[in-house]
Design a protein around this motif. Structure first.
Motif, PDB file in Angstrom:
ATOM      1  N   ASP A 124       0.829  -1.206   0.000  1.00  0.00           N
ATOM      2  CA  ASP A 124       0.000   0.000   0.000  1.00  0.00           C
ATOM      3  C   ASP A 124       0.871   1.267   0.000  1.00  0.00           C
ATOM      4  O   ASP A 124       1.593   1.528   0.971  1.00  0.00           O
ATOM      5  CB  ASP A 124      -0.894  -0.044   1.256  1.00  0.00           C
ATOM      6  N   ILE A 125       0.780   2.052  -1.071  1.00  0.00           N
ATOM      7  CA  ILE A 125       1.642   3.245  -1.155  1.00  0.00           C
ATOM      8  C   ILE A 125       1.171   4.369  -0.235  1.00  0.00           C
ATOM      9  O   ILE A 125       1.846   5.386  -0.112  1.00  0.00           O
ATOM     10  CB  ILE A 125       1.780   3.773  -2.610  1.00  0.00           C
ATOM     11  N   MET A 126       0.035   4.193   0.419  1.00  0.00           N
ATOM     12  CA  MET A 126      -0.403   5.200   1.391  1.00  0.00           C
ATOM     13  C   MET A 126       0.312   5.008   2.733  1.00  0.00           C
ATOM     14  O   MET A 126       0.223   5.853   3.612  1.00  0.00           O
ATOM     15  CB  MET A 126      -1.921   5.123   1.609  1.00  0.00           C
ATOM     16  N   LYS A 127       0.991   3.860   2.888  1.00  0.00           N
ATOM     17  CA  LYS A 127       1.673   3.598   4.167  1.00  0.00           C
ATOM     18  C   LYS A 127       3.063   4.224   4.166  1.00  0.00           C
ATOM     19  O   LYS A 127       3.798   4.138   3.170  1.00  0.00           O
ATOM     20  CB  LYS A 127       1.808   2.097   4.390  1.00  0.00           C
ATOM     21  N   VAL A 128       3.439   4.793   5.307  1.00  0.00           N
ATOM     22  CA  VAL A 128       4.752   5.434   5.442  1.00  0.00           C
ATOM     23  C   VAL A 128       5.857   4.416   5.174  1.00  0.00           C
ATOM     24  O   VAL A 128       6.870   4.706   4.524  1.00  0.00           O
ATOM     25  CB  VAL A 128       4.910   6.026   6.871  1.00  0.00           C
ATOM     26  N   LYS A 129       5.628   3.189   5.660  1.00  0.00           N
ATOM     27  CA  LYS A 129       6.634   2.125   5.500  1.00  0.00           C
ATOM     28  C   LYS A 129       6.964   1.910   4.012  1.00  0.00           C
ATOM     29  O   LYS A 129       8.118   1.748   3.633  1.00  0.00           O
ATOM     30  CB  LYS A 129       6.040   0.834   6.098  1.00  0.00           C
ATOM     31  N   THR A 130       5.945   1.930   3.183  1.00  0.00           N
ATOM     32  CA  THR A 130       6.151   1.703   1.747  1.00  0.00           C
ATOM     33  C   THR A 130       6.920   2.875   1.140  1.00  0.00           C
ATOM     34  O   THR A 130       7.838   2.683   0.336  1.00  0.00           O
ATOM     35  CB  THR A 130       4.791   1.540   1.027  1.00  0.00           C
ATOM     36  N   ARG A 131       6.557   4.081   1.539  1.00  0.00           N
ATOM     37  CA  ARG A 131       7.261   5.259   1.011  1.00  0.00           C
ATOM     38  C   ARG A 131       8.751   5.214   1.397  1.00  0.00           C
ATOM     39  O   ARG A 131       9.622   5.446   0.560  1.00  0.00           O
ATOM     40  CB  ARG A 131       6.624   6.536   1.563  1.00  0.00           C
ATOM     41  N   THR A 132       9.023   4.859   2.642  1.00  0.00           N
ATOM     42  CA  THR A 132      10.419   4.785   3.094  1.00  0.00           C
ATOM     43  C   THR A 132      11.179   3.743   2.275  1.00  0.00           C
ATOM     44  O   THR A 132      12.320   3.960   1.852  1.00  0.00           O
ATOM     45  CB  THR A 132      10.454   4.400   4.598  1.00  0.00           C
ATOM     46  N   LYS A 133      10.507   2.647   2.033  1.00  0.00           N
ATOM     47  CA  LYS A 133      11.141   1.576   1.248  1.00  0.00           C
ATOM     48  C   LYS A 133      11.466   2.083  -0.162  1.00  0.00           C
ATOM     49  O   LYS A 133      12.532   1.806  -0.712  1.00  0.00           O
ATOM     50  CB  LYS A 133      10.138   0.414   1.180  1.00  0.00           C
TER      51      LYS A 133
END
Ligand code: SF4
Length: 381
Positions: free
Chosen positions: A157-166
């Motif tokens: 999910d690109i809405m999650k901060v974790k995904t953005r950091t990745k």
């Protein structure tokens, strides 16, 4: 784990494609960090075609960081009028003042210094540092996440901060030595022109050969994105208050508070219909006019609504205004109630946040789009 096998291929093909296909955009003609900064702020939530004339106008009015820092806020808002998300303009000016005070008017390039400026989040910081200073820095927005999700098959999910950091970490492993500026712009350009949200143009895509989403037929279903909550409905009654006596031929506008939604902009007086008491959109015309005059009187604006003019809407990211617009007359007759009488007198003597204007005066005040629409409709009646 996503597919990392084709990283060098991705970066090389992207750069090759960008060199040939990049659009000639005004902020790309210089490496001036101020230009890059202004363009990146304007491009948030806004299309390139819309931004270009605003960018020219803004740079013409405020050619340097110092000029922007020194300008009256009203001039900055006027120059931004129509672009929406006005807090961007106010933050831009606040940050320009920070740069003049802390860095003698020269845009810094360090991560902490740039990120410490008002209105500059991780994306804009990465964009300025990589594009203007050629420093390897990740500028990851929705466009970039779409491209990376698809090429590397990142099904998170690109809405999650974790995904953005990745994704930010991934970008840093992709930037070829000495090519940060072109790489960032190439990635943005691919997202804007080829790897579009709907119907990506895979057949002409420079990285199609090893794009995992395309190979698995998932290009239309990626990226994965949870839906944001729909904006909350607000019903508002708006008054076009026509002046009488010395103000005949003019209408009343007011300035919004200096913080919060549309801060510091000018508008027509309007009031909220409490949806707890009245179901949205259920007021009859006469009920609406009564509510409008009573609510404005409490605010110290004594008016008599005369007729319905139009309905219109405005959608912010979190609120959806449904607006009924009514033509009203300023009440010259004495108003009962001390507050109303005092307020009426205050308007007559020119209280700071109210003005009587004619059509020509619209040039001097910055209005949100929705009020420009209403005023244009009214003045062309
Ligand atoms: S091949 Fe298609 S899905 Fe893959 S990056 Fe290119 S445009 Fe996007």
């Amino acid at each position: 784990m996503y597919n990392t096998e084709h990283k060098p291929y991705f970066s090389e093909e992207l750069l090759r494609w960008y060199e040939i296909n990049k659009r000639d955009l005004p902020w790309r003609r210089h490496r001036d960090p101020y230009y890059i900064w202004v363009s990146e702020i304007m491009l948030q939530q806004t299309r390139v075609d819309t931004v270009i004339p605003y960018f020219h106008r803004f740079i013409e009015h405020f050619p340097t960081i110092q000029a922007l820092a020194d300008a009256p806020e009203d001039d900055v808002l006027k120059c931004w009028e129509g672009l929406g998300y006005y807090s961007r303009a106010r933050n831009l000016q606040a940050a320009a003042r920070q740069v003049t005070e802390l860095y003698e008017g020269v845009m810094p390039s360090g991560k902490e210094e740039v990120s410490g400026l008002k209105g500059i989040g991780p994306y804009t910081s990465g964009a300025i540092r990589s594009i203007a200073f050629n420093i390897p820095a990740a500028a990851v927005d929705g466009n970039v996440m779409r491209v990376l999700s698809r090429f590397f098959l990142i099904e998170e999910d690109i809405m999650k901060v974790k995904t953005r950091t990745k994704m930010e970490d991934l970008v840093l492993t992709l930037v070829p030595e000495g090519r940060a500026s072109d790489f960032t712009q190439g990635l943005m350009e691919l997202g804007a022109l080829i790897c579009t949200p709907k119907s990506p143009k895979c057949l002409v895509c420079p990285v199609m050969e090893h794009c995992s989403a395309r190979l698995e037929g998932k290009e239309e279903s990626l990226p994965i994105k949870t839906k944001a909550k729909p904006p909350r409905r607000e019903d508002r009654l708006t008054a076009i208050v026509e002046g009488t006596g010395v103000h005949a031929g003019k209408i009343l506008i007011r300035k919004r508070p200096s913080t919060g939604l549309l801060a510091g902009m000018w508008e027509l007086p309007h009031v909220l219909v409490d949806s707890g008491e009245v179901p949205p959109g259920s007021l009859s015309e006469s009920e609406a006019m009564n509510h409008l005059s009573e609510a404005l009187l409490i605010e110290g604006v004594p008016v008599t609504p005369n007729s319905y003019v139009m309905n219109t809407e405005h959608i912010f990211s979190h609120i959806h205004w449904h607006m009924g617009v009514y033509r009203c007359t300023w009440q010259d007759a004495p108003i009962t109630g001390l507050q109303a009488a005092e307020s009426a007198a205050a308007y007559e003597t020119g209280i700071e946040h109210f003005r009587w204007i004619e059509v020509e005066d619209m040039e001097r005040y910055a209005f949100p789009n929705v009020f420009i629409r209403i005023l244009n409709a009214y003045f062309s009646l």
